[in-house]
Enzyme design. Structure first.
Site, PDB file in Angstrom:
ATOM      1  N   GLY A  46      12.742   4.362 -15.359  1.00 11.77           N
ATOM      2  CA  GLY A  46      12.611   5.312 -14.259  1.00 11.77           C
ATOM      3  C   GLY A  46      13.565   4.938 -13.136  1.00 11.77           C
ATOM      4  CD  GLN A  51      14.794   2.595  -7.892  1.00  8.45           C
ATOM      5  OE1 GLN A  51      14.351   3.490  -8.593  1.00  8.45           O
ATOM      6  NE2 GLN A  51      14.757   1.332  -8.258  1.00  8.45           N
ATOM      7  CB  CYS A  94      11.322  -2.438  -9.254  1.00  6.73           C
ATOM      8  SG  CYS A  94      12.130  -1.185  -8.248  1.00  6.73           S
ATOM      9  CG  LEU A  95      16.124  -0.478 -12.848  1.00  4.30           C
ATOM     10  CD1 LEU A  95      16.842   0.824 -13.173  1.00  4.30           C
ATOM     11  CD2 LEU A  95      16.513  -1.574 -13.832  1.00  4.30           C
ATOM     12  CG  HIS A 136       7.399   1.956 -10.126  1.00  2.00           C
ATOM     13  ND1 HIS A 136       7.240   0.592 -10.274  1.00  2.00           N
ATOM     14  CD2 HIS A 136       8.683   2.127  -9.693  1.00  2.00           C
ATOM     15  CE1 HIS A 136       8.384  -0.014  -9.930  1.00  2.00           C
ATOM     16  NE2 HIS A 136       9.273   0.898  -9.577  1.00  2.00           N
ATOM     17  CD  GLU A 137      10.813   5.186 -10.858  1.00  2.00           C
ATOM     18  OE1 GLU A 137      11.567   5.255  -9.879  1.00  2.00           O
ATOM     19  OE2 GLU A 137      10.728   4.178 -11.577  1.00  2.00           O
ATOM     20  CG  HIS A 140      11.184   3.629  -5.814  1.00  2.00           C
ATOM     21  ND1 HIS A 140      11.608   2.500  -5.155  1.00  2.00           N
ATOM     22  CD2 HIS A 140      11.021   3.257  -7.111  1.00  2.00           C
ATOM     23  CE1 HIS A 140      11.705   1.491  -6.012  1.00  2.00           C
ATOM     24  NE2 HIS A 140      11.357   1.921  -7.212  1.00  2.00           N
TER      25      HIS A 140
HETATM   26 NI    NI Z   1      11.255   0.803  -9.002  1.00  2.00          NI
END
Ligand code: NI
Length: 172
Positions: A46, A51, A94-95, A136-137, A140
């Site tokens: 995701g 991000q 998480c990236l 989660h997304e 963000h």
């Molecule tokens: Ni994340």
């Protein structure tokens, strides 16, 4: 398509609230394609606009890529309509916080409304892994990271360790 740069903690942009997408046009569709390629390259399941440095309310998700029945989804202006009382625990990463993983508890299922890449309103029922990832997304888009769901003590410990590792120091 082009790979974009993924910003990481402690970039302050990750703490900001993203703004709604007013019009789904070719620029937005190109951004979604680029985000998908960036997510696959990372690799991740995701990715939210913020991000890649674009604080707009949009995200891409592709869980279970080995399962051909599941294709990537792009959600624009997503909103959680309702959540189950049942919770599910998942070890999240998480990236934007590379190499950090921690168990987070979230509703096991949820219903989400969004606008698709053609500008059409949609609704989706999410369960299991998809429920975790979509929440989660969406977090963000509200400036919330998965580590914000942990106790302050645990979060501070993780961030300290993470920042040390980023500087290439030995982590104890
Ligand atoms: Ni994340």
């Amino acid at each position: 398509m082009a790979k974009l740069h993924i910003i990481t903690v402690p970039d302050p942009l990750l703490k900001t609230k993203s703004v709604a997408v007013e019009l789904v046009d070719d620029d937005i569709r190109k951004l979604l394609d680029d985000m998908l390629e960036t997510m696959y390259g990372a690799p991740g399941v995701g990715l939210a606009g913020v991000q890649v440095g674009v604080p707009k309310r949009l995200l891409v998700i592709h869980t279970a890529r080995d399962d051909e029945s599941k294709s990537p989804i792009a959600l624009i202006n997503p909103e959680i309509l309702e959540c189950s009382e049942d919770m599910r625990l998942h070890e999240e990463g998480c990236l934007s916080i590379p190499e950090v993983y921690a168990e987070v508890e979230r509703p096991a299922s949820c219903r989400v409304s969004y606008v698709d890449r053609d500008g059409k309103p949609q609704e989706m029922f999410c369960e299991d892994m998809l429920s975790t990832v979509v929440q989660h997304e969406i977090d963000h888009l509200n400036g919330v990271l998965f580590i914000d769901h942990l106790s302050k003590l645990k979060r501070d410990m993780i961030i300290k360790k993470y920042l040390k590792a980023q500087k290439g120091e030995t982590v104890d």
